[in-house]
Design an enzyme around this catalytic site. Structure first.
Site, PDB file in Angstrom:
ATOM      1  N   LYS A 170       0.857  -1.152  -0.167  1.00  2.42           N
ATOM      2  CA  LYS A 170      -0.170   0.180  -0.210  1.00  2.42           C
ATOM      3  C   LYS A 170       0.884   1.113  -0.021  1.00  2.42           C
ATOM      4  CE  LYS A 170      -4.383   1.206   2.519  1.00  2.42           C
ATOM      5  NZ  LYS A 170      -5.025   0.946   3.589  1.00  2.42           N
TER       6      LYS A 170
HETATM    7  O1  G3P Z   1      -9.066   2.201   4.355  1.00  8.09           O
HETATM    8  C1  G3P Z   1      -8.903   3.491   4.548  1.00  8.09           C
HETATM    9  C2  G3P Z   1      -9.597   3.707   6.083  1.00  8.09           C
HETATM   10  O2  G3P Z   1      -8.901   2.894   7.039  1.00  8.09           O
HETATM   11  C3  G3P Z   1      -9.810   5.113   6.180  1.00  8.09           C
HETATM   12  O3  G3P Z   1     -10.860   5.030   7.012  1.00  8.09           O
HETATM   13  O4  G3P Z   1     -12.501   5.851   8.710  1.00  8.09           O
HETATM   14  O5  G3P Z   1     -10.163   6.423   9.071  1.00  8.09           O
HETATM   15  O6  G3P Z   1     -11.154   7.460   7.172  1.00  8.09           O
HETATM   16  P1  G3P Z   1     -11.240   6.240   8.059  1.00  8.09           P
END
Ligand code: G3P
Length: 217
Positions: A83
Site C-alpha cells: 500500500k
Molecule cells: O481504508 C482506509 C480507511 O482505513 C480509512 O478510514 O474511517 O479512517 O477514514 P477512516
C-alpha cells in the site's frame, strides 16, 4: 463486489473469514497502532488466515525508501498488496513495484485525476476515501462514480477499492455504482445484517411459536 475488512484485529478477521465474508484485508499505520502489534508479525498472521490480498502500508515518504519497504513487506507472504500513498513518490514506487509483478494498492486518493495517475502507474487497486470526503462536505460517492466512468472509458484494469466506509449505506451505494471492492471496519460489516423489521418479525414469530406448545427437536 469483493469485501475487504479494514482492520489489523486478527480475531475479528478470523470470525468474519469463517463466515465467508472476507475476500481480503486492508491495514494502515493507524490500524497497526490500534492493534498494538508488530507490523510484520500481525500481517503474517493475517496472511495465514486470509488467502486474498492483504494490504500492508509503507511509511517512507521517498520513492526509493518506499520501494525498499514495499519489497520487505511483500516478503511476508505472496498475497501482500503493497500500500502506497498517492503522492508523486508513491506513484514512482507504484510503477517499479507493479513492474516487478507485485500487487499495489494506492491509497489516500481524493480525486479522479489522482485515480487516473494510479491506473497509469499500474496500480492493482485504487483506494478513494469516501468518509473523509464526506467529512469535509464533498460527496465521496460522486468520486467513486467518476472513477468508474473514467476507468471504463479507457479499459483500465485497476480495481476500485472504496475505502473509508463508515456506514452501511455506503456499502450498498458503492455496490450500486460498481466499485470492484469495498473495505470496511468489522463493525460496519456486522451491521449489514441488521434491520429493525427483521428483529420485530423474529420477536413475533418467537412469541407465536411459544403459544403452539410445539418443539422441532
Ligand atoms: O481504508 C482506509 C480507511 O482505513 C480509512 O478510514 O474511517 O479512517 O477514514 P477512516
Amino acid at each position: 463486489m469483493k469485501f475487504f475488512v479494514d482492520t489489523a484485529d486478527v480475531a475479528a478477521i478470523s470470525e468474519l473469514h469463517d463466515l465467508g465474508m472476507v475476500d481480503g484485508v486492508t491495514t494502515n499505520p493507524s490500524l497497526i497502532l490500534k492493534s498494538g502489534r508488530n507490523i510484520l508479525e500481525v500481517t503474517k498472521e493475517i496472511c495465514d488466515i486470509v488467502p486474498g490480498p492483504v494490504s500492508a502500508e509503507v511509511v517512507a515518504l521517498k520513492a526509493d525508501d518506499m520501494i525498499a519497504e514495499g519489497r520487505k513487506l511483500a516478503e511476508i507472504a505472496e498475497n501482500i498488496a503493497v500500500k502506497l500513498p498517492l503522492t508523486w513518490d508513491g506513484l514512482k514506487a507504484c510503477k517499479v513495484l507493479s513492474d516487478e509483478g507485485r500487487m499495489v494498492n494506492v491509497t489516500l486518493c481524493f480525486s479522479a485525476n489522482q485515480a487516473l495517475l494510479a491506473a497509469k502507474a499500474g496500480a492493482t487497486f485504487i483506494s478513494p476515501f469516501i468518509g473523509r470526503l464526506d467529512d469535509i462536505n464533498v460527496d465521496g460517492l460522486e468520486l467513486i462514480s467518476d472513477i468508474r466512468i473514467i476507468y471504463d472509458n479507457y479499459g483500465f484494469e485497476t480495481q476500485i477499492l472504496a475505502a473509508s466506509i463508515r456506514t452501511v449505506n455506503h456499502v450498498a451505494d458503492v455496490a450500486r455504482i460498481g466499485a470492484d471492492v469495498m473495505t470496511a471496519p468489522p463493525e460496519v460489516i456486522r451491521k449489514l445484517a441488521s434491520h429493525p423489521l427483521t428483529d420485530a418479525g423474529l420477536a413475533q414469530f418467537t412469541k407465536d411459536w411459544a403459544q403452539t406448545g410445539q418443539t422441532i427437536l
